[in-house]
Scaffold this active site. Structure first.
Site, PDB file in Angstrom:
ATOM      1  N   ASP A 193      -4.905 -14.070  -2.416  1.00 24.88           N
ATOM      2  CA  ASP A 193      -5.673 -15.323  -2.415  1.00 24.88           C
ATOM      3  C   ASP A 193      -5.260 -16.192  -1.245  1.00 24.88           C
ATOM      4  O   ASP A 193      -6.033 -17.001  -0.739  1.00 24.88           O
ATOM      5  CB  ASP A 193      -5.436 -16.104  -3.718  1.00 24.88           C
ATOM      6  CG  ASP A 193      -5.998 -15.373  -4.920  1.00 24.88           C
ATOM      7  OD1 ASP A 193      -6.765 -14.418  -4.717  1.00 24.88           O
ATOM      8  OD2 ASP A 193      -5.657 -15.745  -6.059  1.00 24.88           O
ATOM      9  N   ARG A 242     -25.452 -14.845  30.660  1.00 25.58           N
ATOM     10  CA  ARG A 242     -25.944 -15.961  31.480  1.00 25.58           C
ATOM     11  C   ARG A 242     -25.924 -15.622  32.975  1.00 25.58           C
ATOM     12  O   ARG A 242     -26.813 -16.002  33.717  1.00 25.58           O
ATOM     13  CB  ARG A 242     -25.074 -17.190  31.254  1.00 25.58           C
ATOM     14  CG  ARG A 242     -25.441 -17.941  30.007  1.00 25.58           C
ATOM     15  CD  ARG A 242     -24.660 -19.235  29.949  1.00 25.58           C
ATOM     16  NE  ARG A 242     -24.899 -19.886  28.686  1.00 25.58           N
ATOM     17  CZ  ARG A 242     -23.969 -20.542  28.006  1.00 25.58           C
ATOM     18  NH1 ARG A 242     -22.750 -20.614  28.471  1.00 25.58           N
ATOM     19  NH2 ARG A 242     -24.267 -21.117  26.869  1.00 25.58           N
ATOM     20  N   GLN A 266     -15.416  -3.786  -0.267  1.00 29.99           N
ATOM     21  CA  GLN A 266     -15.822  -3.401  -1.620  1.00 29.99           C
ATOM     22  C   GLN A 266     -14.964  -4.117  -2.669  1.00 29.99           C
ATOM     23  O   GLN A 266     -15.477  -4.588  -3.694  1.00 29.99           O
ATOM     24  CB  GLN A 266     -15.699  -1.877  -1.791  1.00 29.99           C
ATOM     25  CG  GLN A 266     -16.788  -1.067  -1.081  1.00 29.99           C
ATOM     26  CD  GLN A 266     -16.652  -1.057   0.438  1.00 29.99           C
ATOM     27  OE1 GLN A 266     -15.557  -1.204   0.980  1.00 29.99           O
ATOM     28  NE2 GLN A 266     -17.773  -0.886   1.127  1.00 29.99           N
ATOM     29  N   GLY A 311     -24.235  -3.121  27.168  1.00 29.85           N
ATOM     30  CA  GLY A 311     -24.737  -1.816  27.596  1.00 29.85           C
ATOM     31  C   GLY A 311     -23.599  -0.913  28.034  1.00 29.85           C
ATOM     32  O   GLY A 311     -22.429  -1.181  27.735  1.00 29.85           O
ATOM     33  N   THR A 359       0.815  -1.214   0.000  1.00 33.26           N
ATOM     34  CA  THR A 359       0.000   0.000   0.000  1.00 33.26           C
ATOM     35  C   THR A 359       0.850   1.265   0.000  1.00 33.26           C
ATOM     36  O   THR A 359       1.892   1.338   0.655  1.00 33.26           O
ATOM     37  CB  THR A 359      -0.918   0.006   1.237  1.00 33.26           C
ATOM     38  OG1 THR A 359      -1.703  -1.177   1.210  1.00 33.26           O
ATOM     39  CG2 THR A 359      -1.832   1.214   1.250  1.00 33.26           C
ATOM     40  N   GLU A 360       0.384   2.258  -0.755  1.00 34.41           N
ATOM     41  CA  GLU A 360       1.037   3.570  -0.799  1.00 34.41           C
ATOM     42  C   GLU A 360      -0.010   4.647  -0.522  1.00 34.41           C
ATOM     43  O   GLU A 360      -1.211   4.378  -0.616  1.00 34.41           O
ATOM     44  CB  GLU A 360       1.661   3.784  -2.186  1.00 34.41           C
ATOM     45  CG  GLU A 360       2.729   2.749  -2.505  1.00 34.41           C
ATOM     46  CD  GLU A 360       3.362   2.966  -3.890  1.00 34.41           C
ATOM     47  OE1 GLU A 360       2.990   3.955  -4.562  1.00 34.41           O
ATOM     48  OE2 GLU A 360       4.202   2.147  -4.266  1.00 34.41           O
ATOM     49  N   GLU A 387      -6.027  -6.101   3.564  1.00 30.17           N
ATOM     50  CA  GLU A 387      -6.040  -7.243   2.637  1.00 30.17           C
ATOM     51  C   GLU A 387      -7.211  -7.144   1.648  1.00 30.17           C
ATOM     52  O   GLU A 387      -7.706  -8.148   1.157  1.00 30.17           O
ATOM     53  CB  GLU A 387      -6.111  -8.575   3.392  1.00 30.17           C
ATOM     54  CG  GLU A 387      -4.924  -8.836   4.290  1.00 30.17           C
ATOM     55  CD  GLU A 387      -3.609  -8.932   3.526  1.00 30.17           C
ATOM     56  OE1 GLU A 387      -2.738  -8.062   3.761  1.00 30.17           O
ATOM     57  OE2 GLU A 387      -3.480  -9.833   2.695  1.00 30.17           O
ATOM     58  N   GLY A 388      -7.610  -5.905   1.379  1.00 27.31           N
ATOM     59  CA  GLY A 388      -8.710  -5.673   0.441  1.00 27.31           C
ATOM     60  C   GLY A 388      -9.986  -5.344   1.183  1.00 27.31           C
ATOM     61  O   GLY A 388     -10.461  -6.138   1.992  1.00 27.31           O
TER      62      GLY A 388
END
Lengths: 405, 381
Positions: free
Chosen positions: A263, A289, A387, A360, A140-141, A383-384
């Protein structure tokens, strides 16, 4: 035969990793988030235990396990399924600490899948018990996020290697890594065909970390900005060697290295998101619970929210297993990888949000779930983005009709 | 070992069913809907191919397939048209009772009637939800060792052609009971059904004041309760599988249409508003399919958590089905709304199916109660 039963080996690994996550990772999760780092002594300790974050399993070179009933029957590779099962457990402990575990990290898959034998040996054999080491992956840039083809970091061919110039951002473990797989272009006009992947070693002149960023979550994990200023990278650090790029003809193989990595890593990232969602869900189930009324409005609201969360977690897990299974049997899994990442990333945020709703206002004060909520958002981005995963999925759905979307 | 590979036999069944669905079921869908029944030729072919006896035991001449195999075949058949699949005459939902009680003396006359491979229709009335009495005016009152059945059932499929009725109910004393009626002491109220599954023989059954003797009781008390619970598990999985088939049909139709339809000078698939919707439809289809497969295996294994898996599989299938069929209509725009294209029917059928087989939210709450009341609950296997 359709089956969702873990193999004995998978069960064993799952239990072992869960034990580690429960007893070693989870107890320091909140403190590491407060400190903004994982304590060095802890990293040294787990490194000596031989525990690494290994995301290389998707490269196709993973280990195999005998599954045949008779001797001599061909064994079935299960490393990819093993990887997603184990990673879910680690992230259940704490995703920030998981991403900080020593090892090749996201840099492992491209080296495994595209590196020369010599490069695999040189870069992947350094992860030993003597001291913790990391690998990193820099794609990434500032002006090239989802549009990977738009990277602007340049690689100029010179005698004996390449000179890199450019900037990379959002690089996990980027400052501490012993080496980083860096994507650059030999000519921006060539588009994807101009992409090359390099392994840049720490301490290389012209290579520096300019900043560690402060984030919404995953605060214990280092996210770096890297700068390359006339950084000379020797020829032998061109990932796959010149041969990889020349033998691919007109195919944009540097770009393919990046895509192939996705992938491989997307199911891992999906598994981590599932682990986070599961952690929030289980924490909340325990609290509900103990603390919730046993009937009435709140009881039924909680029942519905928890059932939906459980269903969504399991649905995402099965999608992730499918992507891993396809990789194990050697089938293309790009669409399944995109689908599981898209579904798991969004689902995990939604589950954490539901859990905060059930907790809450008290959930704001020192409870693990608020940290998980901050941590998990980026799993819908890195990693994408979701979208991009939709785009990848749609492209494959429309491919039989010859329509490129 | 985790695997998504069907067996060779399952794949062969699936391929056969899918081809039959595309070549014979889908082309007949509109006509069957207009006639409000499935044509005899389709019923005959389905019988010849063995698809009408997937759930019936081998001792009945059925295939007695495990659920994991059945869900794949039902998905393939429903890919053709859910309305037709739901309207196929025969034991219908009662097949699961027969599967679990194949040697019950009461069922033997029905077994004989189907010897030639042509099974008469059986309507199944599930009147076990005592909280939903507003939806049904059916009263099952204990009368000595028998019962008096009075009132009108909720709408059920195969009502119009039913020659037998199986009632699973909670009686006036709060005890579970399973009754078998075969003397046609009921009246079919055909009603005013317009939404969907119109070939499925929807109707309400009115029982004026029917005295049911002890000899017509299949089970009562604890035995009935367990039988009903086991049948409901199977039905939830089988119905969810049909919904998966309808989802797949809607998804594939929408992909093909949007790949060919042009607007603003290009295929509409190239607009991300369209392609992203298609991707989301695929997400939902696959997520629901996997949960159905998982539930099928759990029920086959008689796992302790099978009921929870069945509840959530159907709940998710309902949710995904409504989403996917609605999106398909949306993707076709105005064409999706008119009857020249199948998607408007599929959306109607989907909503009718969801209405017939358990409210999505109710299924969720039931599962949620299991989660909240168990000592230890973990999502992991």
């Amino acid at each position: 035969m359709i089956s969702f039963e873990l193999s004995p080996q998978q069960k064993q690994i799952k239990e072992l990793v869960h034990w580690f996550a429960k007893h070693e990772i989870r107890p320091i999760a909140m403190e590491a988030d407060r400190l903004g780092k994982v304590p060095d002594e802890w990293l040294n300790k787990v490194n000596k235990m031989g525990i690494h974050l290994n995301t290389s399993s998707f490269s196709g070179g993973g280990r195999t396990a005998k599954t045949g009933e008779k001797n001599g029957k061909k064994s079935e590779k299960e490393a990819n399924r093993m990887a997603v099962i184990a990673t879910e457990e680690l992230a259940w402990g704490c995703p920030a600490i998981t991403l900080s575990l020593p090892g090749a990290g996201l840099g492992g898959p491209p080296i495994q899948s595209s590196g020369t034998p010599e490069q695999k040996e040189r870069f992947l054999s350094i992860f030993t018990k003597d001291e913790p080491r990391w690998g990193a992956y820099a794609l990434t840039e500032p002006e090239a996020g989802s549009d990977v083809s738009g990277i602007r970091t340049t690689a100029r061919k010179v005698d004996g290697g390449y000179v890199l110039n450019g900037q990379k951002i959002f690089i996990t473990n980027g400052a501490r890594a012993s080496w980083t797989v860096v994507f650059a272009t030999i000519d921006p006009n060539m588009g994807r065909a101009g992409h090359r992947a390099f392994v840049v070693e720490k301490g290389t002149p012209g290579f520096s970390c300019t900043r560690l960023v402060h984030k919404m979550g995953l605060r214990a994990n280092e996210t770096a900005e890297l700068l390359f200023e006339n950084c000379f990278v020797p020829q032998e650090n061109l990932l796959g060697g010149e041969e990889l790029y020349s033998t691919s003809g007109n195919k944009p193989s540097g770009f393919q290295v990046a895509m192939k990595t996705f992938d491989s890593t997307r199911p891992i990232v999906a598994a981590m998101a599932i682990g986070i969602a599961r952690a929030a869900y289980e924490y909340t189930v325990d609290l509900v619970r103990k603390e919730y009324p046993k009937q009435g409005r709140l009881y039924y609201e909680a029942a519905e929210l928890l059932a939906e969360a459980e269903q969504d977690i399991d649905a995402a897990r099965l999608l992730t297993w499918e992507a891993a299974w396809k990789a194990d049997i050697g089938q293309p899994n790009a669409m399944e990888a995109a689908i599981c990442k898209a579904v798991a990333g969004k689902m995990a945020l939604d589950v954490c949000s539901k859990c905060l709703e059930l907790l809450g206002p008290i959930g704001l004060d020192g409870h693990l779930v608020e940290k998980l909520y901050r941590d998990v958002k980026v799993f819908d981005i890195f990693e994408g983005t979701q979208q991009i995963q939709r785009l990848v999925t749609a492209r494959r759905l429309y491919a039989p009709y010859g329509v490129h979307v | 070992m985790i695997s998504f590979h069907p067996t060779d036999e399952e794949q062969a069944f699936y391929d056969l069913a899918r081809n039959f669905a595309v070549e014979h079921i889908r082309p007949a869908a509109r006509e069957c809907e207009a006639n409000r029944s499935v044509s005899a030729s389709i019923i005959k072919m389905v019988g010849e191919l063995g698809f009408s006896t997937l759930e019936l035991p081998e001792s009945w001449g059925g295939l007695e397939l495990p659920l994991i195999s059945q869900v794949q075949i039902l998905q393939a058949l429903s890919y053709g048209d859910l309305g037709i699949v739901q309207g196929l005459s025969g034991p219908g939902d009662t097949a699961s009772f027969i599967r679990l009680q194949p040697d019950h003396p009461l069922l033997q006359s029905y077994k004989s009637s189907g010897r030639n491979g042509c099974w008469p229709s059986v309507a199944f009335i599930d009147a076990t939800d005592r909280n939903a009495t507003w939806a049904s005016e059916l009263d099952i009152r204990a009368n000595g060792s028998g019962y008096i059945v009075k009132g009108t059932s909720q709408p059920v499929r195969l009502a119009t052609s039913a020659e037998y009725v199986l009632i699973a109910a909670v009686d006036s004393k709060g005890e579970c009971v399973v009754l078998w009626l075969e003397n046609k002491h009921w009246e079919v109220l055909k009603g005013d059904f317009r939404l969907g599954l119109l070939a499925a023989g929807l109707g309400r059954l009115h029982f004026p004041d029917v005295h049911v003797g002890a000899e017509q009781v299949i089970a009562r008390g604890k035995e009935a309760s367990e039988l009903i619970a086991n049948v409901q598990q199977r039905l939830r999985v089988l119905e969810a599988a049909k919904e998966v088939g309808l989802m797949e049909a809607s998804l594939n139709y929408a992909i093909e249409y949007t790949a060919g339809r042009q607007a603003f000078g290009q295929e509409i698939a190239k607009f991300q508003g369209v392609s992203f919707t298609i991707a989301e439809m695929a997400f939902e289809f696959k997520a629901a399919k996997h949960l159905v497969w998982q539930a099928a295996i759990k029920v086959d294994e008689q796992a302790s958590d099978a009921e929870g898996h069945a509840l959530r599989a159907l709940s998710r299938a309902h949710r995904s089905l409504r989403h996917v069929t609605d999106c398909a209509v949306q993707m076709l725009g105005g064409h999706g709304y008119v009857q020249e294209y199948p998607v408007e029917k599929w959306m109607r059928d989907a909503q009718a199916q969801v209405a017939l087989y358990g409210r999505e939210r109710d299924l969720l709450v039931r599962r949620g109660e299991q989660i909240m009341n168990r000592q230890k609950e973990r999502v992991a296997q």
